[in-house]
Scaffold this motif. Structure first.
Motif, short mmCIF file in Angstrom:
data_model
loop_
_atom_site.label_atom_id
_atom_site.label_comp_id
_atom_site.label_asym_id
_atom_site.label_seq_id
_atom_site.Cartn_x
_atom_site.Cartn_y
_atom_site.Cartn_z
N ASN A 38 -3.88 28.46 49.30
CA ASN A 38 -4.40 27.81 48.13
C ASN A 38 -5.55 27.73 48.15
O ASN A 38 -6.08 27.93 46.73
CB ASN A 38 -3.86 26.27 48.48
CG ASN A 38 -2.46 26.04 48.12
OD1 ASN A 38 -2.22 25.58 46.85
ND2 ASN A 38 -1.67 26.06 49.29
N MET A 39 -6.62 27.93 49.09
CA MET A 39 -7.90 27.92 48.73
C MET A 39 -8.22 29.44 48.20
O MET A 39 -9.26 29.66 47.47
CB MET A 39 -8.84 27.89 50.12
CG MET A 39 -8.71 26.64 50.55
SD MET A 39 -9.81 26.21 52.00
CE MET A 39 -11.41 26.83 51.27
N ALA A 40 -7.59 30.51 48.40
CA ALA A 40 -7.79 31.75 47.62
C ALA A 40 -7.64 31.71 46.24
O ALA A 40 -8.23 32.68 45.52
CB ALA A 40 -6.73 32.79 48.34
N SER A 41 -7.25 30.64 45.78
CA SER A 41 -7.28 30.60 44.12
C SER A 41 -8.58 30.59 43.69
O SER A 41 -8.76 31.07 42.49
CB SER A 41 -6.50 29.10 43.87
OG SER A 41 -7.13 28.11 44.29
N LEU A 56 -5.18 22.65 40.73
CA LEU A 56 -4.06 22.27 40.94
C LEU A 56 -3.81 22.57 42.34
O LEU A 56 -3.33 21.77 42.99
CB LEU A 56 -2.87 22.98 39.97
CG LEU A 56 -2.99 22.26 38.44
CD1 LEU A 56 -2.07 22.91 37.74
CD2 LEU A 56 -2.53 20.78 38.52
N ALA A 57 -4.11 23.63 42.72
CA ALA A 57 -3.76 24.33 44.17
C ALA A 57 -4.81 23.45 44.94
O ALA A 57 -4.35 23.00 46.04
CB ALA A 57 -4.24 25.65 44.32
N VAL A 112 3.29 30.49 44.55
CA VAL A 112 4.29 30.01 44.40
C VAL A 112 5.29 29.82 45.26
O VAL A 112 5.84 28.66 45.81
CB VAL A 112 5.16 30.72 43.13
CG1 VAL A 112 6.55 30.15 42.98
CG2 VAL A 112 4.46 30.49 41.82
N ALA A 113 5.71 30.83 46.16
CA ALA A 113 6.37 30.77 47.36
C ALA A 113 5.95 29.88 48.55
O ALA A 113 6.56 28.99 48.89
CB ALA A 113 6.56 32.37 48.08
N VAL A 114 4.65 30.07 48.58
CA VAL A 114 4.14 29.02 49.61
C VAL A 114 4.02 27.56 49.28
O VAL A 114 4.28 26.76 49.92
CB VAL A 114 2.71 29.54 49.81
CG1 VAL A 114 1.63 28.35 50.59
CG2 VAL A 114 2.31 30.71 50.81
N ASP A 115 3.76 27.19 47.88
CA ASP A 115 3.89 25.77 47.55
C ASP A 115 5.14 25.29 47.15
O ASP A 115 5.45 24.24 47.55
CB ASP A 115 3.07 25.75 46.31
CG ASP A 115 1.42 25.76 46.78
OD1 ASP A 115 0.97 25.71 47.80
OD2 ASP A 115 0.54 25.80 45.65
N LEU A 116 6.06 26.30 47.11
CA LEU A 116 7.54 25.74 46.95
C LEU A 116 8.12 25.30 48.43
O LEU A 116 8.63 24.39 48.54
CB LEU A 116 8.55 26.94 46.41
CG LEU A 116 8.36 26.98 44.73
CD1 LEU A 116 9.21 28.26 44.45
CD2 LEU A 116 9.33 25.63 44.41
N VAL A 117 7.67 26.06 49.22
CA VAL A 117 8.20 25.71 50.60
C VAL A 117 7.71 24.52 51.12
O VAL A 117 7.99 23.80 51.63
CB VAL A 117 7.45 26.79 51.67
CG1 VAL A 117 7.92 26.58 53.10
CG2 VAL A 117 8.52 28.31 51.33
N SER A 118 6.25 24.26 50.79
CA SER A 118 5.62 23.22 51.20
C SER A 118 6.28 22.03 50.22
O SER A 118 6.11 21.08 50.88
CB SER A 118 4.00 23.26 50.70
OG SER A 118 3.38 22.15 51.29
N LEU A 119 6.37 22.25 49.05
CA LEU A 119 7.01 21.09 48.31
C LEU A 119 8.31 20.57 48.83
O LEU A 119 8.62 19.40 48.75
CB LEU A 119 7.11 21.41 46.97
CG LEU A 119 5.79 21.40 46.14
CD1 LEU A 119 5.85 21.76 44.59
CD2 LEU A 119 5.27 19.84 46.02
#
Length: 141
Positions: A38-41, A56-57, A112-119
């Motif tokens: 997320n920080m890489a954004s 958002l990230a 997307v993959a990381v945040d979907l898993v987190s969600l």
């Protein structure tokens, strides 16, 4: 009220102990995947929608700081601030995908993959927190 250096040290120690008491996979997930991805954004601010993606990230993670300080550690409540910004973020990337090529394109798919898993976990933990809060609430008159 002013905190003494000892109180600040104790607060940071309590947060660290709380983090270290999480299952090992959660510690790795947070420290080596979730936060860095997320920080890489911030590296893509000049890309199409880069500023919005970074906001958002990171707003979801930053909103956890006051919760950690107040709760003196990690709680299920920390999942709640992720829900809205990361849901919007995932939908933005999937359904209004900014033009992206090369490294930025790869990054968006990883995000997307990381945040979907987190969600998946965040929705479950948020519901658990809300149910627990409802159970602890005094009966209404």
């Amino acid at each position: 009220m002013t905190r003494t250096p000892h109180q600040e040290t104790t607060l940071l120690r309590d947060i660290w102990i709380s983090y270290r008491s999480q299952p090992l996979w959660v510690q790795f997930w947070v420290a080596l995947i979730l936060v860095p991805v997320n920080m890489a954004s911030l590296l893509f601010l000049t890309e199409p929608m880069g500023l919005w993606i970074a906001i958002l990230a990171n707003i979801a993670m930053l909103s956890n700081l006051p919760i950690m300080l107040y709760e003196r550690g990690f709680t299920n409540f920390m999942a709640l601030p992720h829900i809205l910004p990361w849901t919007i973020l995932v939908c933005l990337i999937l359904f209004a995908r900014p033009p992206a090529t090369g490294l930025y394109d790869v990054y968006l798919w990883v995000l997307v993959a990381v945040d979907l898993v987190s969600l998946v976990f965040d929705y479950q933990e948020s519901l658990a927190w809300l149910k627990d809060r409802q159970r602890k609430a005094p009966p209404s008159a």
